[in-house]
Motif scaffolding. Structure first.
Motif, PDB file in Angstrom:
ATOM      1  N   GLU A   1       0.799  -1.224   0.000  1.00 53.88           N
ATOM      2  CA  GLU A   1       0.000   0.000   0.000  1.00 53.88           C
ATOM      3  C   GLU A   1       0.833   1.276   0.000  1.00 53.88           C
ATOM      4  OE1 GLU A   1       0.120  -2.322   2.407  1.00 53.88           O
ATOM      5  OE2 GLU A   1      -1.857  -2.799   3.215  1.00 53.88           O
TER       6      GLU A   1
ATOM      7  N   GLU B   1       0.392   4.211  -2.350  1.00 53.65           N
ATOM      8  CA  GLU B   1      -0.924   4.844  -2.323  1.00 53.65           C
ATOM      9  C   GLU B   1      -0.895   6.142  -1.523  1.00 53.65           C
ATOM     10  OE1 GLU B   1      -3.917   2.197  -0.907  1.00 53.65           O
ATOM     11  OE2 GLU B   1      -3.354   0.569  -2.272  1.00 53.65           O
ATOM     12  N   PHE B   2      -0.050   6.181  -0.485  1.00 55.76           N
ATOM     13  CA  PHE B   2       0.007   7.407   0.332  1.00 55.76           C
ATOM     14  C   PHE B   2       1.338   8.123   0.213  1.00 55.76           C
ATOM     15  CE2 PHE B   2       0.751   3.710   3.129  1.00 55.76           C
ATOM     16  CZ  PHE B   2       2.024   3.978   3.612  1.00 55.76           C
ATOM     17  N   ASP B   3       2.340   7.496  -0.417  1.00 56.03           N
ATOM     18  CA  ASP B   3       3.624   8.164  -0.665  1.00 56.03           C
ATOM     19  C   ASP B   3       4.013   7.891  -2.113  1.00 56.03           C
ATOM     20  OD1 ASP B   3       6.286   9.018  -0.837  1.00 56.03           O
ATOM     21  OD2 ASP B   3       6.701   8.521   1.249  1.00 56.03           O
ATOM     22  N   SER B   4       3.793   8.867  -2.957  1.00 52.42           N
ATOM     23  CA  SER B   4       4.019   8.687  -4.394  1.00 52.42           C
ATOM     24  C   SER B   4       5.490   8.699  -4.772  1.00 52.42           C
ATOM     25  CB  SER B   4       3.293   9.794  -5.167  1.00 52.42           C
ATOM     26  OG  SER B   4       3.829  11.069  -4.810  1.00 52.42           O
TER      27      SER B   4
ATOM     28  N   TYR C   1       0.787  16.564   0.932  1.00 55.68           N
ATOM     29  CA  TYR C   1       1.342  15.208   0.986  1.00 55.68           C
ATOM     30  C   TYR C   1       1.142  14.613   2.380  1.00 55.68           C
ATOM     31  CZ  TYR C   1       5.317  12.084   2.034  1.00 55.68           C
ATOM     32  OH  TYR C   1       6.109  11.071   2.495  1.00 55.68           O
TER      33      TYR C   1
ATOM     34  N   ARG D   1      -2.472  13.720   2.903  1.00 60.36           N
ATOM     35  CA  ARG D   1      -2.832  12.466   2.230  1.00 60.36           C
ATOM     36  C   ARG D   1      -2.410  11.269   3.076  1.00 60.36           C
ATOM     37  NH1 ARG D   1      -0.571  13.479  -2.114  1.00 60.36           N
ATOM     38  NH2 ARG D   1       1.342  12.248  -2.025  1.00 60.36           N
ATOM     39  N   GLU D   2      -1.213  11.330   3.633  1.00 58.36           N
ATOM     40  CA  GLU D   2      -0.755  10.276   4.543  1.00 58.36           C
ATOM     41  C   GLU D   2      -1.723  10.117   5.716  1.00 58.36           C
ATOM     42  OE1 GLU D   2       4.070   9.656   4.809  1.00 58.36           O
ATOM     43  OE2 GLU D   2       3.143  11.199   6.035  1.00 58.36           O
TER      44      GLU D   2
ATOM     45  N   SER E   1      -4.821  11.047   6.023  1.00 56.43           N
ATOM     46  CA  SER E   1      -6.173  10.619   5.669  1.00 56.43           C
ATOM     47  C   SER E   1      -6.243   9.109   5.436  1.00 56.43           C
ATOM     48  CB  SER E   1      -6.658  11.361   4.414  1.00 56.43           C
ATOM     49  OG  SER E   1      -5.893  10.987   3.275  1.00 56.43           O
ATOM     50  N   ILE E   2      -5.135   8.525   4.981  1.00 55.83           N
ATOM     51  CA  ILE E   2      -5.120   7.092   4.696  1.00 55.83           C
ATOM     52  C   ILE E   2      -4.672   6.279   5.907  1.00 55.83           C
ATOM     53  CG2 ILE E   2      -4.031   5.289   3.286  1.00 55.83           C
ATOM     54  CD1 ILE E   2      -3.842   7.337   1.017  1.00 55.83           C
ATOM     55  N   LEU E   3      -3.635   6.766   6.607  1.00 61.40           N
ATOM     56  CA  LEU E   3      -3.046   6.003   7.715  1.00 61.40           C
ATOM     57  C   LEU E   3      -3.546   6.436   9.089  1.00 61.40           C
ATOM     58  CD1 LEU E   3       0.720   5.816   6.680  1.00 61.40           C
ATOM     59  CD2 LEU E   3      -0.937   3.953   6.641  1.00 61.40           C
TER      60      LEU E   3
ATOM     61  N   THR F   1       1.319  10.261  10.181  1.00 59.34           N
ATOM     62  CA  THR F   1       2.272  10.624   9.125  1.00 59.34           C
ATOM     63  C   THR F   1       3.609   9.943   9.361  1.00 59.34           C
ATOM     64  OG1 THR F   1       3.219  12.538  10.288  1.00 59.34           O
ATOM     65  CG2 THR F   1       1.196  12.902   9.001  1.00 59.34           C
TER      66      THR F   1
END
Length: 308
Positions: free
Chosen positions: A177, A180-183, A192, A195-196, A198-200, A203
């Motif tokens: 995964e 998905e949170f670290d492009s 950035y 996004r981390e 919101s998913i995890l 951070t």
């Protein structure tokens, strides 16, 4: 199992009460057998080297208790970079030749490199890219410290090296995964981090701070790991945190494969924070100066890669 030597799970929780990690993240870290805490002797040596009045004899005595530390310090002391032609077999003489601060950087660098090499990752290029970014940031921080007379004595290199350890930990724990949170595009703006989160639910900065605290790293390094994206939140060690944030921004720019000659130092959002800590950044505002630092760092990274 992530657990510092001689520390119970209860004590571990108390030490990290202010570093929030969702249970699913903490569980992954604890269950990942490839993640180990840094050796306690190495951490003790690093902490000892932070003291400006560090005793050479006491530092050497700690180093001599670990064969890998002895080997690394003797190897560097006898390398072409430091040797005057006379080989050394005595650890104390090697420490004197290198200096305690250089030994500290070597110890921590070796530990981080060893940790990263043991961590399982689905895609090897992620490990290599993150390792390159850490070294790039470390070299930039070292050069900026000298150019701006920021007042550090080696700790800036160490801090640059470990600032993104949280990303490496997450890449190892979330092998499927991670992207998905670290492009891995090295934009690393606050979007950035959002996004981390919101998913995890956390951070990489918090994950890294949790690990650094449990490894017993000095508070200055924990602060850098935790606040390098938000230096204003660092109540202590803000100058070091801001310096690493400035260097990190420059390294990110370079790793996006953009032309170093076009880098605008005045657009670095962390420069003003560094200046507020008493560092005069005017020397790098001159046209082309920041670009020169980027090019020098790129050369150092290229040379290091060629030694592998």
């Amino acid at each position: 199992m992530i657990a510092p030597v001689g520390t119970s799970p209860e004590t571990q929780t108390e030490k990290n009460a202010d570093v929030f990690l969702p249970e699913h993240v903490r569980s992954r870290l604890l269950q990942n057998q490839s993640i180990q805490m840094l050796p306690w002797l190495a951490v003790k040596a690093v902490k000892m080297a932070e003291d400006p009045d560090c005793s050479m004899n006491e530092f050497t005595a700690i180093v001599e208790r670990d064969v890998s530390l002895v080997s690394g310090i003797l190897s560097l002391a006898n390398s072409v970079f430091y040797s005057s032609g006379k080989p050394l077999a005595n650890v104390r003489q090697a420490v004197i030749r290198l200096g305690v601060r250089t030994c500290r950087n070597l110890i921590l660098s070796s530990c981080i490199t060893s940790l990263m090499s043991q961590m399982s990752m689905k895609q090897e290029w992620i490990r290599e890219t993150l390792a390159r970014h850490g070294f790039f940031t470390a070299v930039l921080a070292q050069n900026l410290n000298r150019a701006l007379s920021a007042g550090f004595d080696g700790e800036e290199f160490t801090a640059g090296l470990v600032h993104d350890i949280g990303r490496t930990l997450l890449a190892s724990c979330y092998v499927d995964e991670f992207l998905e949170f670290d492009s891995m595009e090295f934009t690393e703006d606050l979007d950035y981090l959002d996004r981390e989160a919101s998913i995890l639910g956390t951070t990489h900065a918090s994950v890294g701070a949790w690990y650094a605290t449990n490894s017993g790293l000095p508070e200055s390094l924990v602060a850098v790991v935790r606040y390098h994206h938000r230096p204003l939140e660092a109540e202590a060690n803000r100058r070091l945190v801001a310096l690493i944030a400035v260097a990190d921004h420059m390294a990110n720019y370079a790793q996006r494969f953009e032309n170093a000659s076009e880098y605008d130092f005045s657009a670095n959002p962390y420069v003003s924070i560094l200046e507020e800590t008493g560092v005069n950044c005017a020397p790098l505002m001159e046209p082309g100066v920041a670009a020169q630092h980027l090019e020098l760092a790129e050369d150092a990274v290229a040379k290091m890669s060629s030694l592998k």
